[in-house]
Design a protein around this motif. Sequence first.
Motif, PDB file in Angstrom:
ATOM      1  N   ASP A  61       8.819 -11.227   8.205  1.00  0.00           N
ATOM      2  CA  ASP A  61       8.474  -9.813   8.364  1.00  0.00           C
ATOM      3  C   ASP A  61       6.989  -9.585   8.632  1.00  0.00           C
ATOM      4  OD1 ASP A  61       7.511 -10.464   5.896  1.00  0.00           O
ATOM      5  OD2 ASP A  61       8.563  -8.881   4.801  1.00  0.00           O
ATOM      6  N   GLY A  62       6.223 -10.675   8.785  1.00  0.00           N
ATOM      7  CA  GLY A  62       4.811 -10.558   9.124  1.00  0.00           C
ATOM      8  C   GLY A  62       3.878 -10.584   7.933  1.00  0.00           C
ATOM      9  N   THR A  63       4.390 -10.542   6.735  1.00  0.00           N
ATOM     10  CA  THR A  63       3.533 -10.585   5.549  1.00  0.00           C
ATOM     11  C   THR A  63       3.055 -12.009   5.308  1.00  0.00           C
ATOM     12  OG1 THR A  63       5.446 -10.861   4.099  1.00  0.00           O
ATOM     13  CG2 THR A  63       4.666  -8.614   4.467  1.00  0.00           C
ATOM     14  N   VAL A  64       1.990 -12.107   4.524  1.00  0.00           N
ATOM     15  CA  VAL A  64       1.366 -13.400   4.234  1.00  0.00           C
ATOM     16  C   VAL A  64       1.396 -13.618   2.731  1.00  0.00           C
ATOM     17  CG1 VAL A  64      -0.772 -14.708   4.374  1.00  0.00           C
ATOM     18  CG2 VAL A  64      -0.119 -13.202   6.244  1.00  0.00           C
ATOM     19  N   ASP A  65       1.707 -14.849   2.321  1.00  0.00           N
ATOM     20  CA  ASP A  65       1.692 -15.210   0.904  1.00  0.00           C
ATOM     21  C   ASP A  65       0.910 -16.497   0.743  1.00  0.00           C
ATOM     22  OD1 ASP A  65       2.150 -15.213  -1.789  1.00  0.00           O
ATOM     23  OD2 ASP A  65       4.225 -15.901  -1.656  1.00  0.00           O
ATOM     24  N   ARG A  66       0.232 -16.632  -0.389  1.00  0.00           N
ATOM     25  CA  ARG A  66      -0.576 -17.814  -0.679  1.00  0.00           C
ATOM     26  C   ARG A  66      -0.060 -18.481  -1.950  1.00  0.00           C
ATOM     27  NH1 ARG A  66      -5.763 -18.288   1.347  1.00  0.00           N
ATOM     28  NH2 ARG A  66      -6.276 -16.661   2.836  1.00  0.00           N
ATOM     29  N   ALA A  67      -0.272 -19.791  -2.020  1.00  0.00           N
ATOM     30  CA  ALA A  67       0.045 -20.546  -3.230  1.00  0.00           C
ATOM     31  C   ALA A  67      -1.061 -21.565  -3.458  1.00  0.00           C
ATOM     32  CB  ALA A  67       1.381 -21.242  -3.085  1.00  0.00           C
ATOM     33  N   PRO A  68      -1.482 -21.742  -4.703  1.00  0.00           N
ATOM     34  CA  PRO A  68      -2.538 -22.727  -4.980  1.00  0.00           C
ATOM     35  C   PRO A  68      -2.038 -24.135  -4.697  1.00  0.00           C
ATOM     36  CG  PRO A  68      -1.591 -21.918  -7.014  1.00  0.00           C
ATOM     37  CD  PRO A  68      -0.997 -21.094  -5.913  1.00  0.00           C
ATOM     38  N   ASN A  69      -2.973 -24.983  -4.352  1.00  0.00           N
ATOM     39  CA  ASN A  69      -2.601 -26.337  -3.986  1.00  0.00           C
ATOM     40  C   ASN A  69      -2.801 -27.328  -5.108  1.00  0.00           C
ATOM     41  OD1 ASN A  69      -1.362 -27.542  -1.912  1.00  0.00           O
ATOM     42  ND2 ASN A  69      -3.193 -28.037  -0.770  1.00  0.00           N
ATOM     43  N   LEU A  70      -3.395 -26.907  -6.218  1.00  0.00           N
ATOM     44  CA  LEU A  70      -3.615 -27.787  -7.355  1.00  0.00           C
ATOM     45  C   LEU A  70      -2.939 -27.227  -8.590  1.00  0.00           C
ATOM     46  CD1 LEU A  70      -7.410 -28.553  -6.915  1.00  0.00           C
ATOM     47  CD2 LEU A  70      -5.498 -30.047  -6.375  1.00  0.00           C
ATOM     48  N   ILE A  71      -2.431 -28.095  -9.409  1.00  0.00           N
ATOM     49  CA  ILE A  71      -1.865 -27.672 -10.688  1.00  0.00           C
ATOM     50  C   ILE A  71      -3.026 -27.473 -11.652  1.00  0.00           C
ATOM     51  CG2 ILE A  71      -0.383 -28.383 -12.596  1.00  0.00           C
ATOM     52  CD1 ILE A  71       1.253 -29.970 -10.581  1.00  0.00           C
ATOM     53  N   ALA A  72      -2.950 -26.438 -12.460  1.00  0.00           N
ATOM     54  CA  ALA A  72      -4.036 -26.117 -13.381  1.00  0.00           C
ATOM     55  C   ALA A  72      -4.259 -27.253 -14.372  1.00  0.00           C
ATOM     56  CB  ALA A  72      -3.719 -24.829 -14.132  1.00  0.00           C
ATOM     57  N   ALA A  73      -5.518 -27.540 -14.635  1.00  0.00           N
ATOM     58  CA  ALA A  73      -5.854 -28.627 -15.553  1.00  0.00           C
ATOM     59  C   ALA A  73      -5.498 -28.288 -16.990  1.00  0.00           C
ATOM     60  CB  ALA A  73      -7.330 -28.953 -15.443  1.00  0.00           C
TER      61      ALA A  73
END
Length: 110
Positions: free
Chosen positions: A39-51
Amino acid sequence: MLRTRQRVGHDILLARHGRNITSMRLDRQSNSVVAVLDDGTVDRAPNLIAADLALPADRTGLTSEDRKVLGIMTAACAGLGALMVGAVLAMVQFGEQLGLTEAAQYLSTY
């Protein structure tokens, strides 16, 4: 090593959106994966697991919070079971006086 880091963000986005993802790219500046959806929206996800992620300390895979919740649930189920057994024993004890044995015999014929 970089390949493993990329999979974390990709896996998060795939779990969130599945087949609705049109394209994905790695944003090295913010160290995250960016997905463009149908639908044209953008989503982000972190690439590292939290320490500071709370991991289980022993081989059972349970944290102390998990054990606490499981202990409370076990105690509640045991208490409910004891209450139900007590109710059945009370019905057997006072069944003759209340006429429950005749009702049970009447219902068992059907």
